[in-house]
Enzyme design. Structure first.
Site, PDB file in Angstrom:
ATOM      1  N   HIS A 167     -14.011  -1.302 -14.074  1.00  0.00           N
ATOM      2  CA  HIS A 167     -12.744  -1.323 -13.515  1.00  0.00           C
ATOM      3  C   HIS A 167     -12.318  -2.499 -13.048  1.00  0.00           C
ATOM      4  O   HIS A 167     -10.853  -2.635 -12.787  1.00  0.00           O
ATOM      5  CB  HIS A 167     -12.771  -0.366 -12.192  1.00  0.00           C
ATOM      6  CG  HIS A 167     -13.218   1.154 -12.529  1.00  0.00           C
ATOM      7  ND1 HIS A 167     -12.287   2.315 -12.304  1.00  0.00           N
ATOM      8  CD2 HIS A 167     -14.219   1.607 -13.140  1.00  0.00           C
ATOM      9  CE1 HIS A 167     -13.003   3.073 -12.998  1.00  0.00           C
ATOM     10  NE2 HIS A 167     -14.015   3.036 -13.054  1.00  0.00           N
ATOM     11  N   ASP A 379      -6.562  -8.635 -10.586  1.00  0.00           N
ATOM     12  CA  ASP A 379      -6.549  -7.140 -10.201  1.00  0.00           C
ATOM     13  C   ASP A 379      -6.909  -6.605 -11.613  1.00  0.00           C
ATOM     14  O   ASP A 379      -6.210  -6.694 -12.614  1.00  0.00           O
ATOM     15  CB  ASP A 379      -5.402  -6.651  -9.686  1.00  0.00           C
ATOM     16  CG  ASP A 379      -5.791  -5.454  -8.677  1.00  0.00           C
ATOM     17  OD1 ASP A 379      -6.752  -4.940  -8.740  1.00  0.00           O
ATOM     18  OD2 ASP A 379      -4.823  -5.320  -7.676  1.00  0.00           O
TER      19      ASP A 379
HETATM   20  C1  GDG Z   1     -10.355  -1.125  -8.377  1.00  0.00           C
HETATM   21  C2  GDG Z   1      -9.880  -2.133  -8.955  1.00  0.00           C
HETATM   22  C3  GDG Z   1      -8.269  -0.766 -10.509  1.00  0.00           C
HETATM   23  C4  GDG Z   1      -5.368   1.970  -0.522  1.00  0.00           C
HETATM   24  N1  GDG Z   1      -5.201   2.246   0.863  1.00  0.00           N
HETATM   25  C5  GDG Z   1      -5.068   3.429   1.290  1.00  0.00           C
HETATM   26  C6  GDG Z   1      -5.347   4.321   0.099  1.00  0.00           C
HETATM   27  N2  GDG Z   1      -5.412   3.318  -1.104  1.00  0.00           N
HETATM   28  C7  GDG Z   1      -5.717   3.628  -2.466  1.00  0.00           C
HETATM   29  C8  GDG Z   1      -4.533   3.476  -3.148  1.00  0.00           C
HETATM   30  C9  GDG Z   1      -4.836   3.430  -4.582  1.00  0.00           C
HETATM   31  C10 GDG Z   1      -6.440   2.856  -4.317  1.00  0.00           C
HETATM   32  O1  GDG Z   1      -6.682   2.906  -2.843  1.00  0.00           O
HETATM   33  C11 GDG Z   1      -6.381   1.379  -4.591  1.00  0.00           C
HETATM   34  O2  GDG Z   1      -6.575   1.170  -6.071  1.00  0.00           O
HETATM   35  P1  GDG Z   1      -6.062  -0.168  -6.612  1.00  0.00           P
HETATM   36  O3  GDG Z   1      -6.414   0.262  -8.031  1.00  0.00           O
HETATM   37  O4  GDG Z   1      -4.833  -0.589  -6.183  1.00  0.00           O
HETATM   38  O5  GDG Z   1      -7.155  -1.373  -6.176  1.00  0.00           O
HETATM   39  P2  GDG Z   1      -8.831  -1.167  -5.965  1.00  0.00           P
HETATM   40  O6  GDG Z   1      -9.237  -0.365  -4.682  1.00  0.00           O
HETATM   41  O7  GDG Z   1      -9.357  -2.751  -5.723  1.00  0.00           O
HETATM   42  O8  GDG Z   1      -9.690  -0.573  -7.087  1.00  0.00           O
HETATM   43  C12 GDG Z   1      -8.426  -2.110  -9.568  1.00  0.00           C
HETATM   44  C13 GDG Z   1      -9.078   0.395  -9.891  1.00  0.00           C
HETATM   45  O9  GDG Z   1     -10.238   0.053  -9.349  1.00  0.00           O
HETATM   46  C14 GDG Z   1      -9.256   1.429 -10.730  1.00  0.00           C
HETATM   47  O10 GDG Z   1      -9.754   1.283 -11.743  1.00  0.00           O
HETATM   48  O11 GDG Z   1      -7.079  -0.268 -10.601  1.00  0.00           O
HETATM   49  O12 GDG Z   1      -7.890  -3.301 -10.098  1.00  0.00           O
HETATM   50  O13 GDG Z   1      -9.809  -3.587  -8.255  1.00  0.00           O
HETATM   51  O14 GDG Z   1      -5.329   4.639  -5.166  1.00  0.00           O
HETATM   52  O15 GDG Z   1      -3.387   4.443  -2.798  1.00  0.00           O
HETATM   53  N3  GDG Z   1      -5.116   5.667   0.153  1.00  0.00           N
HETATM   54  C15 GDG Z   1      -4.845   6.249   1.215  1.00  0.00           C
HETATM   55  N4  GDG Z   1      -4.803   5.556   2.214  1.00  0.00           N
HETATM   56  C16 GDG Z   1      -4.682   4.117   2.377  1.00  0.00           C
HETATM   57  O16 GDG Z   1      -4.723   3.707   3.515  1.00  0.00           O
HETATM   58  N5  GDG Z   1      -4.995   7.552   1.064  1.00  0.00           N
END
Ligand code: GDG
Length: 472
Positions: A167, A379
């Site tokens: 990921h 990222d």
């Molecule tokens: C890893 C990789 C890759 C965040 N704050 C809240 C909340 N979130 C949710 C977001 C989103 C998720 O968390 C974060 O996903 P990201 O992709 O932006 O980043 P990582 O957590 O670092 O994820 C990344 C991912 O894995 C998938 O393969 O894209 O690059 O680092 O869904 O919405 N959700 C809620 N409240 C929050 O305060 N409900």
């Protein structure tokens, strides 16, 4: 780990293995709640239709549980002691691999004791998966905490088909080669039949590392892995992950969510422009660079401080790892300075929220935001960028997107930035703030089409289809 696990107790034709089980203990501690997230949404239908199992840590240390059924899936808990959490999870996973694979934005720490714990815990996950897999099962391993599991599994269960999805980024060879256990990790991953990455560049970096470190032949993503009786092929290629776009679209159309979006703007004092950032509080996300650019735009009066607000949700993350404690201090210092310089009694330059919010509230925030700032320094993908786009059912809003996020390969109609270039970032924010509505709509239409046509269900279908091809 020499003995082959017998499959007399085996039953699942499809097994998912990830660090965390897809459930959380409910707050009253009376049973389990499904944890939110696209991975669960994408895999649940497959698990339910195949009578599949999910192997993972239940999220609390020293919790030793028997397998249990949940929503039509078999959940197989892997116990981690408090020491495992410290050495394997907070240590090797989040303070060695995470910073190394994100281009050493923060210096990785190398401890032999952490590595030993990583090996030990990976063996435990492999044994748990091997013991529930039916003969010839498909096993899908997820992410950087479990890079040794594919090979360990292949040793225990030569009959199964193994996929692995990474990921986070896979770094360039010059960086990867710092890792004292670089060969073992590559060999671990190469136990898979298919190794999936977010971007083509990640798959390319992996193939280079395999060539340089192990001397194996690689050709267009096909890697020739020598075996006792010849060679087998492992495939390494990009499968960009996505979101359940329809769910965001539906939520954003709900009258109560739209009313909440209007209410949020009113609570902010109805500023002309709302900028929005939401990230786990992580040094990869470029929150500091974003704040610097925004603060300078206010100081230089390119943005009118009475008319603009930045809402920054920084959800708590890895709070026991030192680098994250330091980051929190830095960010909160920067927010305090900017607000101290630019706030008035009735208006705040930055509304900083160190909380996690329910998904409805997130969608309302996406709808309330004129400009979404995704300024990650590195990222794997960044799902926030895709969620913003999927939520803009009104066709408005502007996405500012770092070229160092995997999402930049697909979301080409966003305003692309190099977050290290603060002047460039400032110009990009101004372009977004000043963008005419017609152009917003034109770009958003293309972005929405991309996310709608490439959702998380398509992602898992494509990956699993390639695994089936590998089986044949
Ligand atoms: C890893 C990789 C890759 C965040 N704050 C809240 C909340 N979130 C949710 C977001 C989103 C998720 O968390 C974060 O996903 P990201 O992709 O932006 O980043 P990582 O957590 O670092 O994820 C990344 C991912 O894995 C998938 O393969 O894209 O690059 O680092 O869904 O919405 N959700 C809620 N409240 C929050 O305060 N409900």
């Amino acid at each position: 780990m020499s003995d082959t696990v017998s499959d007399t107790t085996a039953e699942a034709d499809f097994v998912v293995v990830s660090n965390r089980l897809p459930v959380d203990r409910s707050p009253d501690d009376e049973g389990w709640r499904r944890s939110p997230g696209g991975l669960v949404a994408a895999l649940e239908p497959v698990l339910q239709s195949t009578g599949g199992a999910w192997v993972g840590w239940p999220g609390q240390s020293d919790l030793d549980l028997e397998p249990f059924a949940f929503d039509g899936m078999e959940l197989v808990p892997v116990a981690l002691s408090a020491q495992d959490v410290e050495l394997f999870y907070e240590g090797f996973s989040n303070d060695t691999i995470w910073p190394l694979y994100h281009d050493v934005i923060s210096p990785p720490t190398y401890h032999r004791e952490w590595w030993d714990a990583y090996v030990r815990v990976n063996e435990r996950f492999a044994r748990a998966a091997a013991s529930v897999a039916a003969s010839g099962a498909t096993i899908w391993v997820h992410d950087y905490q479990l890079q040794l599991v594919p090979r360990l599994l292949r040793e225990l269960r030569p009959d199964v088909v193994i996929g692995y999805f990474h990921h986070i980024p896979f770094p360039a060879y010059g960086i990867y080669s710092q890792l004292p256990w670089r060969r073992q990790v590559l060999e671990g991953l190469l136990g898979s039949d298919v190794i999936g990455f977010q971007r083509a560049a990640d798959a390319g970096n992996f193939a280079t590392a395999v060539r340089r470190q192990l001397g194996y032949e690689t050709k267009a993503g096909a890697i020739r892995v020598p075996t006792a009786d010849g060679a087998r092929t492992a495939v390494a290629r990009a499968y960009p992950i996505s979101i359940d776009a329809a769910v965001y679209d539906e939520l954003a159309r709900r009258p109560d969510v739209q009313a909440r979006a209007r209410e949020i703007r009113a609570e902010l004092g109805d500023p002309a422009v709302v900028l929005f950032g939401v990230d786990r509080l992580d040094y990869t996300k470029g929150i500091g660079h974003r704040l610097k650019a925004y603060g300078e735009l206010l100081t230089e009066q390119r943005l009118d401080k009475t008319e603009v607000t930045l809402v920054q949700v920084a959800s708590p993350s890895r709070e026991r790892v030192t680098a994250y404690m330091q980051l929190r201090d830095e960010i909160e210092l920067a927010v305090g300075r900017i607000n101290g310089d630019h706030d008035t009694v009735g208006h705040s330059a930055i509304r900083y929220l160190h909380h996690a919010y329910p998904r409805e509230e997130m969608v309302a925030l996406y709808l309330a935001a004129d400009v979404m700032l995704v300024t990650a320094l590195r990222d794997g993908m960044n799902l926030v960028a895709k969620e913003y786009v999927a939520s803009r059912v009104d066709g408005r809003g502007v996405l500012v997107l770092s070229e160092f996020a995997g999402a930049a390969d697909e979301l080409t109609q966003a305003i692309r930035v190099n977050p290290h270039d603060i002047e460039g970032l400032k110009d990009a924010i101004m372009t977004a703030v000043e963008m005419p509505v017609a152009e917003q709509r034109r770009r958003m239409r293309a972005l929405r089409r991309r996310v709608r046509d490439h959702d998380v269900a398509g992602w898992s279908r494509t990956f699993l289809a390639d695994l089936e091809t590998a089986r044949r």
